[in-house]
Design a protein around this motif. Sequence first.
Motif, short mmCIF file in Angstrom:
data_model
loop_
_atom_site.label_atom_id
_atom_site.label_comp_id
_atom_site.label_asym_id
_atom_site.label_seq_id
_atom_site.Cartn_x
_atom_site.Cartn_y
_atom_site.Cartn_z
N GLN A 112 18.14 4.18 -2.88
CA GLN A 112 17.09 3.98 -3.86
C GLN A 112 17.53 2.97 -4.92
OE1 GLN A 112 16.29 7.86 -5.34
NE2 GLN A 112 15.12 8.48 -3.54
N PRO A 113 16.63 2.11 -5.38
CA PRO A 113 17.01 1.13 -6.40
C PRO A 113 17.32 1.79 -7.72
CG PRO A 113 14.64 1.11 -6.02
CD PRO A 113 15.24 2.01 -4.97
N SER A 114 18.05 1.05 -8.57
CA SER A 114 18.46 1.62 -9.85
C SER A 114 17.31 1.67 -10.84
CB SER A 114 19.62 0.80 -10.43
OG SER A 114 19.22 -0.56 -10.59
N MET A 115 16.33 0.76 -10.72
CA MET A 115 15.21 0.72 -11.63
C MET A 115 14.18 1.76 -11.20
SD MET A 115 15.86 -1.46 -13.96
CE MET A 115 14.25 -1.71 -14.67
N ALA A 116 13.79 2.62 -12.13
CA ALA A 116 12.83 3.67 -11.82
C ALA A 116 11.42 3.14 -12.01
CB ALA A 116 13.07 4.89 -12.70
N GLU A 117 10.52 3.55 -11.14
CA GLU A 117 9.12 3.18 -11.20
C GLU A 117 8.36 4.17 -12.08
OE1 GLU A 117 6.74 1.19 -11.36
OE2 GLU A 117 6.54 0.59 -9.26
N THR A 118 7.35 3.68 -12.78
CA THR A 118 6.48 4.56 -13.55
C THR A 118 5.14 4.67 -12.85
OG1 THR A 118 5.54 2.75 -14.87
CG2 THR A 118 7.59 3.76 -15.66
N ILE A 119 4.38 5.68 -13.22
CA ILE A 119 3.09 5.87 -12.58
C ILE A 119 2.13 4.74 -12.94
CG2 ILE A 119 2.18 7.33 -14.44
CD1 ILE A 119 0.74 8.95 -12.22
N HIS A 120 2.25 4.20 -14.15
CA HIS A 120 1.39 3.07 -14.52
C HIS A 120 1.75 1.82 -13.72
CE1 HIS A 120 -0.38 4.47 -18.64
NE2 HIS A 120 -0.63 5.29 -17.64
N GLY A 121 3.03 1.62 -13.47
CA GLY A 121 3.42 0.49 -12.64
C GLY A 121 2.90 0.62 -11.22
N ALA A 122 2.95 1.84 -10.67
CA ALA A 122 2.43 2.07 -9.32
C ALA A 122 0.93 1.84 -9.27
CB ALA A 122 2.78 3.49 -8.88
N LEU A 123 0.21 2.29 -10.29
CA LEU A 123 -1.24 2.10 -10.31
C LEU A 123 -1.59 0.62 -10.45
CD1 LEU A 123 -2.45 5.07 -12.56
CD2 LEU A 123 -2.37 4.92 -10.08
N ALA A 124 -0.80 -0.13 -11.21
CA ALA A 124 -1.06 -1.56 -11.35
C ALA A 124 -0.90 -2.27 -10.01
CB ALA A 124 -0.12 -2.17 -12.39
N ARG A 125 0.12 -1.91 -9.24
CA ARG A 125 0.31 -2.54 -7.94
C ARG A 125 -0.79 -2.12 -6.96
NH1 ARG A 125 5.84 -2.16 -8.86
NH2 ARG A 125 6.10 -0.26 -7.68
N ALA A 126 -1.21 -0.87 -7.04
CA ALA A 126 -2.32 -0.43 -6.19
C ALA A 126 -3.59 -1.20 -6.52
CB ALA A 126 -2.55 1.07 -6.36
N TYR A 127 -3.82 -1.45 -7.82
CA TYR A 127 -5.01 -2.20 -8.24
C TYR A 127 -4.98 -3.63 -7.68
CZ TYR A 127 -8.63 -4.05 -11.33
OH TYR A 127 -9.77 -4.65 -11.83
N GLN A 128 -3.81 -4.20 -7.57
CA GLN A 128 -3.69 -5.57 -7.09
C GLN A 128 -3.59 -5.66 -5.57
OE1 GLN A 128 -0.17 -6.60 -9.44
NE2 GLN A 128 -1.39 -8.12 -10.55
N ASN A 129 -2.89 -4.71 -4.93
CA ASN A 129 -2.49 -4.89 -3.53
C ASN A 129 -3.26 -4.05 -2.53
OD1 ASN A 129 -0.47 -6.54 -4.61
ND2 ASN A 129 1.02 -4.88 -4.68
N ASN A 130 -3.97 -3.02 -2.99
CA ASN A 130 -4.58 -2.11 -2.03
C ASN A 130 -5.60 -2.84 -1.15
OD1 ASN A 130 -6.91 0.02 -1.37
ND2 ASN A 130 -4.95 1.09 -1.51
N SER A 131 -5.47 -2.69 0.15
CA SER A 131 -6.34 -3.40 1.10
C SER A 131 -7.79 -2.94 0.99
CB SER A 131 -5.82 -3.21 2.53
OG SER A 131 -4.52 -3.74 2.67
N SER A 132 -8.00 -1.65 0.84
CA SER A 132 -9.37 -1.14 0.73
C SER A 132 -10.06 -1.69 -0.52
CB SER A 132 -9.36 0.39 0.72
OG SER A 132 -8.85 0.91 1.92
#
Length: 458
Positions: A20-40
């Motif tokens: 696992q990488p040393s930098m931890a992900e936040t839920i807001h960061g995950a939602l931002a990527r989903a907003y940009q990358n989600n195929s649906s």
Amino acid sequence: MIRKGLVAVVAMSGVLALSQPSMAETIHGALARAYQNNSSMNSARAGVRVTDENVAIAKSGWRPQIGATGNLSYASNSGNRITAGSFGVAIQQSLFDGFQTLNNVRAAESQVRAANESLRNTEQNILFNAAAAYVDVLRDRQIAVLRERNLEFLGEQVRAATSRFEVGEGTRTDVAQTQAQQAAAVAQLSAARAQVLASEAAYLQLVGDRPGRLDAASPVAKLLPGNIDAALATALAEHPAIKATLHLVDAASFQVKSAEGAMLPQLRAEAGVSHSYRDTVVSGLPGVGAQGDGSSNAASIGLNLTIPIYQGGRSSAQVRQSKESLGQARIEVDVARDQVRAAVTSAWTQYVAAREVVAAGRELVSAAQLALNGVIEERNVGQRTTLDVLNAQADVIAAQINVASAERDVVAASYAILSAMGRLSPVRLGLNVAVYKPQEHYDAVKGKWYGTKTPDGR
């Protein structure tokens, strides 16, 4: 065999932790990527752009239709050769079409507004699913860690029971009971690890990246209203699913008027210019050669009036069909309101219940841990059996897993309430992401007269 399995499990845990990488992900960061990358989500945005073009298509009914025609013929008969041709340009302009174009444009504009609201609804659903996937990974990883600790505890109990049996202080039954619990714990840990992989796969599908280290997530309590009545009032007034159905009612109403317009007189202006020529060559006669028949030019302008009288019942059936579609669209508004009302109620009650479960569960974990420590001390002085220790440990693990699940439910339910209210948006969440604006594409194409390139250059 069980001890080898335990060593393998611990080794696998070390590999997963190191990977696992040393930098931890936040839920807001995950939602931002989903907003940009989600195929649906990107597919839904493309669908809105498709709907935008219906406005330009509908407006074409107001614009002139221009066409060029031409023909060339050659004939030979008994040595006579005739060459003839013509070309011209014609233009037609609708002057009155029973208000069909006007209503078609208004219907298309309403459909665009409905598509925009449907896109907002899709964005909210995907953001909620991404948030749920995030906390699912957190919960399942925590459960896997608890199962691993349980296995380590049972391994110590197996060694202790075996030692006591060897010195005559325990029984073979004690050893068998601890080994049985250890074997069950190995199976439970394997199932927990499989669930982690499944949750991570769902996370990858929604967010677009594999989950590394994830920070703990908190409920969005500050964005929630004070009570369920306020949540319901907001949802019924703002939810994009309801707004989309209202716009579809408008579109269906305009389509009724457009269908009725087909039964009204139609008037259009027509104009054209043409040029024609003819050459004849007659052979076989003395002194006779090519004969030029000449050419001519023509121009015309006029009005064309069509008054429908009877079309075999087609127009009437289309009007009736449009009215039934309008009735169905109005019913869909009630369906959407019922669904939103049910979603808000369900999410709110789950949120309240999960918070209570978390509070009670934490007290239960503390009490169960104290009970386990006491049972172990009593077992060491011969007042309790090994089975009592195993049962107390099972109570501790069950309570800890329940708390992990309830903590997940609190966060997920808070996001579910926002989604059910129609307020789960990147702006309200404060996501660090460029917000997609469908109005920009609509403004670029709604009035285009020509051109096959899309606004992005395709």
